[in-house]
Design a protein around this motif. Structure first.
Motif, PDB file in Angstrom:
ATOM      1  N   SER A 179       0.812  -1.109   0.020  1.00  0.00           N
ATOM      2  CA  SER A 179      -0.036   0.049   0.152  1.00  0.00           C
ATOM      3  C   SER A 179       0.568   1.126  -0.035  1.00  0.00           C
ATOM      4  O   SER A 179       0.267   2.358   0.115  1.00  0.00           O
ATOM      5  N   SER A 180       2.104   1.205  -0.249  1.00  0.00           N
ATOM      6  CA  SER A 180       3.081   2.266  -0.155  1.00  0.00           C
ATOM      7  C   SER A 180       4.075   2.100  -1.405  1.00  0.00           C
ATOM      8  O   SER A 180       5.086   2.005  -1.323  1.00  0.00           O
ATOM      9  N   PRO A 181       3.484   2.515  -2.561  1.00  0.00           N
ATOM     10  CA  PRO A 181       4.194   2.535  -3.514  1.00  0.00           C
ATOM     11  C   PRO A 181       5.247   3.481  -3.757  1.00  0.00           C
ATOM     12  O   PRO A 181       5.020   4.574  -3.274  1.00  0.00           O
ATOM     13  N   ASN A 182       6.259   3.450  -4.509  1.00  0.00           N
ATOM     14  CA  ASN A 182       7.042   4.452  -4.829  1.00  0.00           C
ATOM     15  C   ASN A 182       6.370   5.638  -5.881  1.00  0.00           C
ATOM     16  O   ASN A 182       5.732   4.955  -6.516  1.00  0.00           O
ATOM     17  N   PRO A 183       6.800   6.444  -5.958  1.00  0.00           N
ATOM     18  CA  PRO A 183       6.320   7.927  -6.613  1.00  0.00           C
ATOM     19  C   PRO A 183       6.917   7.523  -7.925  1.00  0.00           C
ATOM     20  O   PRO A 183       7.968   7.080  -8.300  1.00  0.00           O
ATOM     21  N   LEU A 184       6.212   8.148  -9.053  1.00  0.00           N
ATOM     22  CA  LEU A 184       6.579   8.124 -10.353  1.00  0.00           C
ATOM     23  C   LEU A 184       7.869   9.005 -10.742  1.00  0.00           C
ATOM     24  O   LEU A 184       8.536   8.629 -11.490  1.00  0.00           O
ATOM     25  N   SER A 185       8.001  10.020  -9.767  1.00  0.00           N
ATOM     26  CA  SER A 185       9.095  10.851 -10.155  1.00  0.00           C
ATOM     27  C   SER A 185      10.369  10.164  -9.809  1.00  0.00           C
ATOM     28  O   SER A 185      10.938   9.461  -8.893  1.00  0.00           O
ATOM     29  N   SER A 186      11.564  10.455 -10.523  1.00  0.00           N
ATOM     30  CA  SER A 186      12.697   9.791 -10.467  1.00  0.00           C
ATOM     31  C   SER A 186      13.386  10.374  -9.151  1.00  0.00           C
ATOM     32  O   SER A 186      14.361   9.702  -8.725  1.00  0.00           O
ATOM     33  N   SER A 187      12.867  11.517  -8.699  1.00  0.00           N
ATOM     34  CA  SER A 187      13.688  12.019  -7.460  1.00  0.00           C
ATOM     35  C   SER A 187      13.206  11.350  -6.051  1.00  0.00           C
ATOM     36  O   SER A 187      13.812  11.747  -5.166  1.00  0.00           O
ATOM     37  N   GLY A 188      12.384  10.339  -6.341  1.00  0.00           N
ATOM     38  CA  GLY A 188      11.719   9.751  -5.020  1.00  0.00           C
ATOM     39  C   GLY A 188      10.526  10.619  -4.434  1.00  0.00           C
ATOM     40  O   GLY A 188       9.977  10.129  -3.307  1.00  0.00           O
ATOM     41  N   LEU A 189      10.287  11.948  -4.926  1.00  0.00           N
ATOM     42  CA  LEU A 189       9.382  12.513  -4.354  1.00  0.00           C
ATOM     43  C   LEU A 189       7.831  12.544  -5.292  1.00  0.00           C
ATOM     44  O   LEU A 189       8.138  11.956  -6.600  1.00  0.00           O
ATOM     45  N   ASP A 190       6.771  12.832  -4.778  1.00  0.00           N
ATOM     46  CA  ASP A 190       5.601  12.617  -5.668  1.00  0.00           C
ATOM     47  C   ASP A 190       5.896  13.780  -7.044  1.00  0.00           C
ATOM     48  O   ASP A 190       6.329  14.919  -6.439  1.00  0.00           O
ATOM     49  N   PRO A 191       5.722  13.351  -8.057  1.00  0.00           N
ATOM     50  CA  PRO A 191       5.907  14.373  -9.247  1.00  0.00           C
ATOM     51  C   PRO A 191       4.954  15.688  -8.945  1.00  0.00           C
ATOM     52  O   PRO A 191       3.985  15.538  -8.358  1.00  0.00           O
ATOM     53  N   ILE A 192       5.107  16.831  -9.515  1.00  0.00           N
ATOM     54  CA  ILE A 192       4.527  17.850  -9.272  1.00  0.00           C
ATOM     55  C   ILE A 192       3.197  17.601 -10.061  1.00  0.00           C
ATOM     56  O   ILE A 192       3.362  17.327 -11.203  1.00  0.00           O
ATOM     57  N   GLY A 193       2.131  17.921  -9.567  1.00  0.00           N
ATOM     58  CA  GLY A 193       0.958  17.654 -10.075  1.00  0.00           C
ATOM     59  C   GLY A 193       0.173  16.395  -9.927  1.00  0.00           C
ATOM     60  O   GLY A 193      -0.822  16.142 -10.500  1.00  0.00           O
ATOM     61  N   ALA A 194       0.913  15.501  -8.827  1.00  0.00           N
ATOM     62  CA  ALA A 194       0.305  14.153  -8.830  1.00  0.00           C
ATOM     63  C   ALA A 194      -1.124  14.158  -8.336  1.00  0.00           C
ATOM     64  O   ALA A 194      -1.835  13.315  -8.942  1.00  0.00           O
ATOM     65  N   SER A 195      -1.396  14.748  -7.561  1.00  0.00           N
ATOM     66  CA  SER A 195      -2.689  14.938  -6.786  1.00  0.00           C
ATOM     67  C   SER A 195      -3.860  15.226  -7.889  1.00  0.00           C
ATOM     68  O   SER A 195      -5.155  14.897  -7.762  1.00  0.00           O
ATOM     69  N   GLY A 196      -3.299  15.770  -8.847  1.00  0.00           N
ATOM     70  CA  GLY A 196      -4.409  16.279  -9.978  1.00  0.00           C
ATOM     71  C   GLY A 196      -4.845  15.199 -11.048  1.00  0.00           C
ATOM     72  O   GLY A 196      -5.517  15.212 -11.945  1.00  0.00           O
ATOM     73  N   VAL A 197      -4.001  13.983 -10.854  1.00  0.00           N
ATOM     74  CA  VAL A 197      -4.379  12.967 -11.928  1.00  0.00           C
ATOM     75  C   VAL A 197      -4.457  11.413 -11.167  1.00  0.00           C
ATOM     76  O   VAL A 197      -4.183  10.427 -11.565  1.00  0.00           O
ATOM     77  N   ASP A 198      -4.623  11.588 -10.013  1.00  0.00           N
ATOM     78  CA  ASP A 198      -5.099  10.523  -9.060  1.00  0.00           C
ATOM     79  C   ASP A 198      -5.908   9.518  -9.829  1.00  0.00           C
ATOM     80  O   ASP A 198      -5.314   8.319  -9.874  1.00  0.00           O
ATOM     81  N   ASP A 199      -6.955   9.862 -10.501  1.00  0.00           N
ATOM     82  CA  ASP A 199      -7.687   8.798 -11.287  1.00  0.00           C
ATOM     83  C   ASP A 199      -7.164   8.247 -12.385  1.00  0.00           C
ATOM     84  O   ASP A 199      -8.022   7.324 -12.952  1.00  0.00           O
ATOM     85  N   LEU A 200      -5.944   8.562 -12.882  1.00  0.00           N
ATOM     86  CA  LEU A 200      -5.502   8.223 -13.980  1.00  0.00           C
ATOM     87  C   LEU A 200      -4.141   7.400 -13.891  1.00  0.00           C
ATOM     88  O   LEU A 200      -3.420   7.070 -14.789  1.00  0.00           O
ATOM     89  N   VAL A 201      -3.806   7.101 -12.555  1.00  0.00           N
ATOM     90  CA  VAL A 201      -2.781   6.693 -12.359  1.00  0.00           C
ATOM     91  C   VAL A 201      -3.159   5.441 -11.462  1.00  0.00           C
ATOM     92  O   VAL A 201      -3.828   5.516 -10.331  1.00  0.00           O
ATOM     93  N   VAL A 202      -2.705   4.025 -12.020  1.00  0.00           N
ATOM     94  CA  VAL A 202      -3.188   2.901 -11.396  1.00  0.00           C
ATOM     95  C   VAL A 202      -2.072   2.347 -10.789  1.00  0.00           C
ATOM     96  O   VAL A 202      -0.883   2.136 -11.185  1.00  0.00           O
ATOM     97  N   HIS A 203      -2.575   1.383  -9.754  1.00  0.00           N
ATOM     98  CA  HIS A 203      -1.635   0.872  -8.873  1.00  0.00           C
ATOM     99  C   HIS A 203      -1.006  -0.426  -9.531  1.00  0.00           C
ATOM    100  O   HIS A 203      -1.504  -0.945 -10.324  1.00  0.00           O
ATOM    101  N   ALA A 204       0.173  -1.045  -9.093  1.00  0.00           N
ATOM    102  CA  ALA A 204       0.973  -1.872  -9.698  1.00  0.00           C
ATOM    103  C   ALA A 204       0.115  -3.203  -9.609  1.00  0.00           C
ATOM    104  O   ALA A 204      -0.824  -3.484  -8.883  1.00  0.00           O
TER     105      ALA A 204
END
Length: 445
Positions: A179-204
């Protein structure tokens, strides 16, 4: 030399200081997955009371989410010995095909659910209890006096506005990392704007060919990640595309190559090599568009889909898609342990004594050495991270390894130092981190 040996023996000897008050309290186990249940089974055999707190409404809630996926390990490496003894005493029958790798759903239905429903186990599991904090009763992490003889306190949310607190003599955190996936960003942080596309990003590990089929059919899906979860989803999507030509598949990785899933004649895991070979062939055939060296830094909605924004080989780059599958791996949720004195490796976030044994740069699933309470200890006496969570960000965990972890921890809690220190683990020469995709995918087990 004698002094060094003596100090080592003394270092291994301490166990939980069991005062009269502590002796009346149970061991608190976080998570009713296979490792948490195995911890309970080992404690039950030793006559030590325990209580399991499970966030889901049933045992192995996380596994049920990817139940369509076939595990890497065959049955004989997926069943905890203590749990097997309890089940067999109740008339349970070992799976006939013990050399076959089951799906996650089969593992739950044929092993985990029956184990959780044993009366002695069921009476000690509290479902719908999401642990949010672990501490010492009446102490924050800064207080030291009488710390080891003070019970642990675990706080859990059981519903909207409902909170419970339990005290115990020790805590075993087997809550996992799914339940704790790594973020998409290469920096280890959530990419800027992540909260705005939650419905378009699917869990592994979505069920592309089953329950989630309608979501992916006829759409452009981009899988981000270079591991085996990514490979399984890519293969499933190409199967879907055969029946729905409107389905497009893109694979985005941040490095120049996906080392973890690339085929190699030197790979000691034959099935893993076949997995890589299959993905390689699909890329070569054009069924999968591969975009390498893409470093994601931001995301935003674009038309009805999502735009990945970042850089590629030093230049700005974007990639547009309908859906994104985040297969970048997992990390432990350490927020609930803020008041616990942990000692974690600065790189993989595993216990410091365990980290050198599981460094993914040095070890594959089959080469990790057996380990127990000694490698899992923290400065917080009586607290243990076990199972997938004990591995931090290392992706090489096996259920068989976790079962040996909790066997050793239970022995230590019982004061049985001979058994606690005699850690053993037998894995096949090729390891068990391989996969058979015939059933629609796989997951490291």
């Amino acid at each position: 030399m004698f002094l060094e040996v003596l100090m080592t023996l003394l270092d291994l000897t301490p166990r939980v200081a069991v005062s009269d008050r502590l002796a009346t309290l149970p061991v608190l186990i976080i998570g009713a997955g296979p490792i948490g249940l195995a911890a309970g089974a080992n404690l039950l055999e030793r006559g030590i009371d325990f209580e399991i707190l499970e966030a889901g409404d049933s045992a192995a809630a996380s596994i049920r989410q990817w139940g369509h996926t076939r595990l890497f390990s065959p049955w004989r490496h997926l069943i905890d010995p203590a749990s097997r003894r309890l089940l067999q005493a109740a008339g349970w029958v070992w799976p006939v095909e013990d050399g076959r790798a089951p799906t996650g759903q089969e593992l739950v239905e044929e092993y985990i659910a029956p184990l959780a429903e044993l009366p002695a186990m069921r009476s000690r599991i509290r479902y719908g209890a999401r642990v949010v904090a672990v501490t010492r009763d009446g102490m924050d992490r800064t207080r030291t006096a009488n710390r080891e003889s003070t019970p642990f306190l675990v706080r859990a949310v059981t519903g909207p506005g409902d909170v419970i607190e339990l005290v115990g003599r020790a805590v075993i955190d087997a809550s996992g990392t799914y339940s704790s996936p790594n973020p998409l960003s290469s920096s280890g942080l959530d990419p800027i704007g992540a909260s705005g596309v939650d419905d378009l990003v699917v869990h592994a590990l979505p069920d592309v060919l089953g329950a989630d089929r309608a979501r992916f059919a006829g759409r452009h899906t981009t899988v981000v990640g270079a591991g085996h979860s990514a490979a399984n989803t890519l293969i499933a999507l190409t199967e879907l595309a055969k029946n729905d030509p409107g389905t497009r598949v893109t694979w985005v990785i941040r490095n120049a190559s996906a080392v973890r899933v690339s085929s190699s004649p030197d790979d000691e895991l034959a099935d893993r090599a076949r997995l890589g070979s299959r993905v390689d062939r699909l890329v070569d055939a054009g069924a999968i568009e591969k975009v390498d060296s893409f470093e994601i830094s931001a995301v935003r909605r674009h038309d009805e889909g999502v735009r990945l924004i970042g850089s590629r080989r030093g230049a700005s780059a974007t990639h547009d898609t309908d859906l994104v599958v985040n297969a970048t791996g997992f990390r432990p949720d350490l927020g609930m342990l803020r008041e616990v004195r942990l000692q974690l490796d600065e790189i993989v976030e595993a216990p410091t004594r365990l980290a050198p044994l599981i460094d993914p740069n040095l070890h594959s699933c089959g080469t990790v050495e057996p380990h127990g309470f000694a490698e899992l200890r923290h400065p917080e006496h009586g607290f243990f991270l076990v199972g997938m969570k004990s591995y931090g960000r290392a992706p090489t965990f096996l259920l068989a390894t976790g079962y040996e972890q909790v066997r050793s921890v239970a022995a230590w809690l019982d004061g049985d130092m001979r058994s606690a220190t005699a850690v053993q683990l037998t894995l096949p020469a090729t390891g068990v981190c391989s996969t058979d995709l015939g059933g629609g995918g796989s997951c490291c087990s």
